[in-house]
Design a protein around this motif. Structure first.
Motif, PDB file in Angstrom:
ATOM      1  N   GLY A  95       0.822  -1.205   0.000  1.00  0.00           N
ATOM      2  CA  GLY A  95       0.000   0.000   0.000  1.00  0.00           C
ATOM      3  C   GLY A  95       0.857   1.256   0.000  1.00  0.00           C
ATOM      4  N   PHE A  96       0.205   2.397   0.062  1.00  0.00           N
ATOM      5  CA  PHE A  96       0.919   3.664   0.038  1.00  0.00           C
ATOM      6  C   PHE A  96       1.457   4.023   1.421  1.00  0.00           C
ATOM      7  CE2 PHE A  96      -2.235   4.227  -3.461  1.00  0.00           C
ATOM      8  CZ  PHE A  96      -1.320   4.324  -4.496  1.00  0.00           C
ATOM      9  N   SER A  97       2.613   4.679   1.434  1.00  0.00           N
ATOM     10  CA  SER A  97       3.164   5.180   2.694  1.00  0.00           C
ATOM     11  C   SER A  97       2.346   6.393   3.129  1.00  0.00           C
ATOM     12  CB  SER A  97       4.627   5.583   2.511  1.00  0.00           C
ATOM     13  OG  SER A  97       4.723   6.714   1.648  1.00  0.00           O
ATOM     14  N   GLN A  98       2.509   6.802   4.372  1.00  0.00           N
ATOM     15  CA  GLN A  98       1.809   7.993   4.860  1.00  0.00           C
ATOM     16  C   GLN A  98       2.191   9.216   4.050  1.00  0.00           C
ATOM     17  OE1 GLN A  98      -0.690   8.203   7.113  1.00  0.00           O
ATOM     18  NE2 GLN A  98      -0.591   5.957   7.081  1.00  0.00           N
ATOM     19  N   GLN A  99       3.456   9.292   3.671  1.00  0.00           N
ATOM     20  CA  GLN A  99       3.938  10.420   2.874  1.00  0.00           C
ATOM     21  C   GLN A  99       3.264  10.439   1.498  1.00  0.00           C
ATOM     22  OE1 GLN A  99       8.160  10.362   1.965  1.00  0.00           O
ATOM     23  NE2 GLN A  99       8.312  12.579   2.225  1.00  0.00           N
ATOM     24  N   GLN A 100       3.109   9.263   0.900  1.00  0.00           N
ATOM     25  CA  GLN A 100       2.451   9.184  -0.403  1.00  0.00           C
ATOM     26  C   GLN A 100       0.961   9.490  -0.297  1.00  0.00           C
ATOM     27  OE1 GLN A 100       3.762   5.215  -1.397  1.00  0.00           O
ATOM     28  NE2 GLN A 100       5.298   5.980  -2.843  1.00  0.00           N
ATOM     29  N   LYS A 101       0.326   9.041   0.773  1.00  0.00           N
ATOM     30  CA  LYS A 101      -1.088   9.363   0.978  1.00  0.00           C
ATOM     31  C   LYS A 101      -1.276  10.873   1.105  1.00  0.00           C
ATOM     32  CE  LYS A 101      -2.329   5.002   3.271  1.00  0.00           C
ATOM     33  NZ  LYS A 101      -2.716   4.364   4.547  1.00  0.00           N
ATOM     34  N   ALA A 102      -0.365  11.520   1.823  1.00  0.00           N
ATOM     35  CA  ALA A 102      -0.426  12.976   1.974  1.00  0.00           C
ATOM     36  C   ALA A 102      -0.211  13.662   0.624  1.00  0.00           C
ATOM     37  CB  ALA A 102       0.621  13.448   2.984  1.00  0.00           C
ATOM     38  N   PHE A 103       0.689  13.098  -0.179  1.00  0.00           N
ATOM     39  CA  PHE A 103       0.959  13.638  -1.511  1.00  0.00           C
ATOM     40  C   PHE A 103      -0.296  13.598  -2.376  1.00  0.00           C
ATOM     41  CE2 PHE A 103       1.804  11.815  -5.810  1.00  0.00           C
ATOM     42  CZ  PHE A 103       2.152  12.992  -6.452  1.00  0.00           C
ATOM     43  N   PHE A 104      -0.977  12.448  -2.402  1.00  0.00           N
ATOM     44  CA  PHE A 104      -2.186  12.326  -3.207  1.00  0.00           C
ATOM     45  C   PHE A 104      -3.283  13.262  -2.707  1.00  0.00           C
ATOM     46  CE2 PHE A 104      -0.754   8.001  -4.775  1.00  0.00           C
ATOM     47  CZ  PHE A 104      -0.704   8.377  -6.097  1.00  0.00           C
ATOM     48  N   GLU A 105      -3.357  13.448  -1.396  1.00  0.00           N
ATOM     49  CA  GLU A 105      -4.360  14.355  -0.845  1.00  0.00           C
ATOM     50  C   GLU A 105      -4.082  15.794  -1.289  1.00  0.00           C
ATOM     51  OE1 GLU A 105      -7.640  15.828   0.696  1.00  0.00           O
ATOM     52  OE2 GLU A 105      -7.168  13.682   0.555  1.00  0.00           O
ATOM     53  N   GLN A 106      -2.812  16.184  -1.307  1.00  0.00           N
ATOM     54  CA  GLN A 106      -2.454  17.522  -1.795  1.00  0.00           C
ATOM     55  C   GLN A 106      -2.798  17.673  -3.274  1.00  0.00           C
ATOM     56  OE1 GLN A 106       1.670  17.196  -0.148  1.00  0.00           O
ATOM     57  NE2 GLN A 106       1.341  19.314   0.492  1.00  0.00           N
ATOM     58  N   CYS A 107      -2.579  16.617  -4.043  1.00  0.00           N
ATOM     59  CA  CYS A 107      -2.941  16.644  -5.463  1.00  0.00           C
ATOM     60  C   CYS A 107      -4.436  16.862  -5.636  1.00  0.00           C
ATOM     61  CB  CYS A 107      -2.532  15.344  -6.147  1.00  0.00           C
ATOM     62  SG  CYS A 107      -0.751  15.115  -6.334  1.00  0.00           S
ATOM     63  N   ARG A 108      -5.232  16.151  -4.851  1.00  0.00           N
ATOM     64  CA  ARG A 108      -6.681  16.285  -4.946  1.00  0.00           C
ATOM     65  C   ARG A 108      -7.125  17.700  -4.594  1.00  0.00           C
ATOM     66  NH1 ARG A 108      -6.480  10.764  -3.246  1.00  0.00           N
ATOM     67  NH2 ARG A 108      -6.356  11.344  -1.048  1.00  0.00           N
ATOM     68  N   GLU A 109      -6.503  18.274  -3.570  1.00  0.00           N
ATOM     69  CA  GLU A 109      -6.856  19.638  -3.163  1.00  0.00           C
ATOM     70  C   GLU A 109      -6.550  20.654  -4.260  1.00  0.00           C
ATOM     71  OE1 GLU A 109      -4.773  20.311   0.474  1.00  0.00           O
ATOM     72  OE2 GLU A 109      -6.081  18.994   1.657  1.00  0.00           O
ATOM     73  N   LEU A 110      -5.555  20.329  -5.097  1.00  0.00           N
ATOM     74  CA  LEU A 110      -5.162  21.239  -6.174  1.00  0.00           C
ATOM     75  C   LEU A 110      -5.835  20.903  -7.508  1.00  0.00           C
ATOM     76  CD1 LEU A 110      -1.361  21.544  -5.331  1.00  0.00           C
ATOM     77  CD2 LEU A 110      -3.079  23.351  -5.154  1.00  0.00           C
ATOM     78  N   GLY A 111      -6.774  19.966  -7.487  1.00  0.00           N
ATOM     79  CA  GLY A 111      -7.539  19.660  -8.690  1.00  0.00           C
ATOM     80  C   GLY A 111      -6.940  18.628  -9.611  1.00  0.00           C
TER      81      GLY A 111
END
Length: 235
Positions: A95-111
């Motif tokens: 699965g994704f690391s916590q850092q990668q999960k945070a990265f994807f969440e930032q991507c979603r916030e930016l569209g």
């Protein structure tokens, strides 16, 4: 589906500029439902350049400033990938690391949501990628992945031809190699092609492998596109 791909190939055959080519590609991709597109180059699991991108304002700056390519699982996977893949499948068994999960969440916030990536392997360790994504959170339209893959390969082949003069210089194909490729274009499996041509599935695999080698293609989709471009397979 095949007709739409053929239409795109035909519309790009005589394009004289990479700008016009990009416009045609973006139009085709938008019709598939994707709003974000990036064309990037990866070397040693880091982005080496980004020829162009279409993202919401601020996304690319945030990505480059934060050096997100160091943790982006898409960039980390691209070197070994041979076929298009969905971003959500890049986590592996652990699965994704916590850092990668945070990265994807930032991507979603930016569209930037629900993406797919098409890897295109060049000479040696060179890997280009084209990633497509959405601006709203929902599932990517994966049932048309093969269609998008073919559009992307045609764009990339024509782009290389326009920007650095790369053209295919293939060896002649045999009649059966051509027949197998033509049926690939129609979406037939190796088993179905074997039934149509009255040969074994293993023989189909043999002919397709030879065709790919002669055309300088690392998969059957690319071989079909190159075959169309060189006039070996009729539109």
């Amino acid at each position: 589906m095949v007709a739409m791909v053929e239409e795109f190939i035909e519309s790009t055959q005589d394009v004289a500029s990479d700008t016009k080519l990009k416009q045609l590609f973006l139009t085709a991709i938008e019709e598939e439902g994707y709003e974000n597109v990036v064309f990037a180059r990866v070397r040693n699991r880091r982005l080496s350049s980004i020829p162009w991108s279409e993202f919401p304002a601020g996304y690319l700056d945030a990505y480059q400033t934060g050096q997100w390519d160091k943790i982006d699982p898409v960039v980390q996977r691209i070197q070994s990938a041979r076929r298009p893949f969905v971003w959500s499948d890049t986590g592996g068994e652990a699965g994704f690391s916590q850092q990668q999960k945070a990265f994807f969440e930032q991507c979603r916030e930016l569209g930037v949501h629900s993406g797919i990536t098409i890897p295109i392997h060049g000479i040696g360790s060179e890997v280009d990628l084209i990633s497509l994504s959405l601006r709203e959170k929902c599932a990517a339209p994966t049932p048309r992945m093969t269609h998008v893959y073919m559009l992307t390969v045609q764009y990339w082949l024509k782009y290389c031809e326009l920007t650095d003069g790369r053209r295919s210089q293939s060896a002649p194909l045999t009649c059966q190699e051509l027949e197998c490729l033509r049926w690939c274009k129609e979406g037939k499996t190796n088993w179905e092609i074997g039934e149509i041509l009255s040969i074994s599935e293993k023989t189909v695999e043999f002919h397709l492998a030879n065709a790919m080698r002669k055309l300088g293609a690392n998969n059957r989709i690319t071989a079909v596109i190159v075959g169309i471009k060189e006039g070996l397979i009729p539109l």
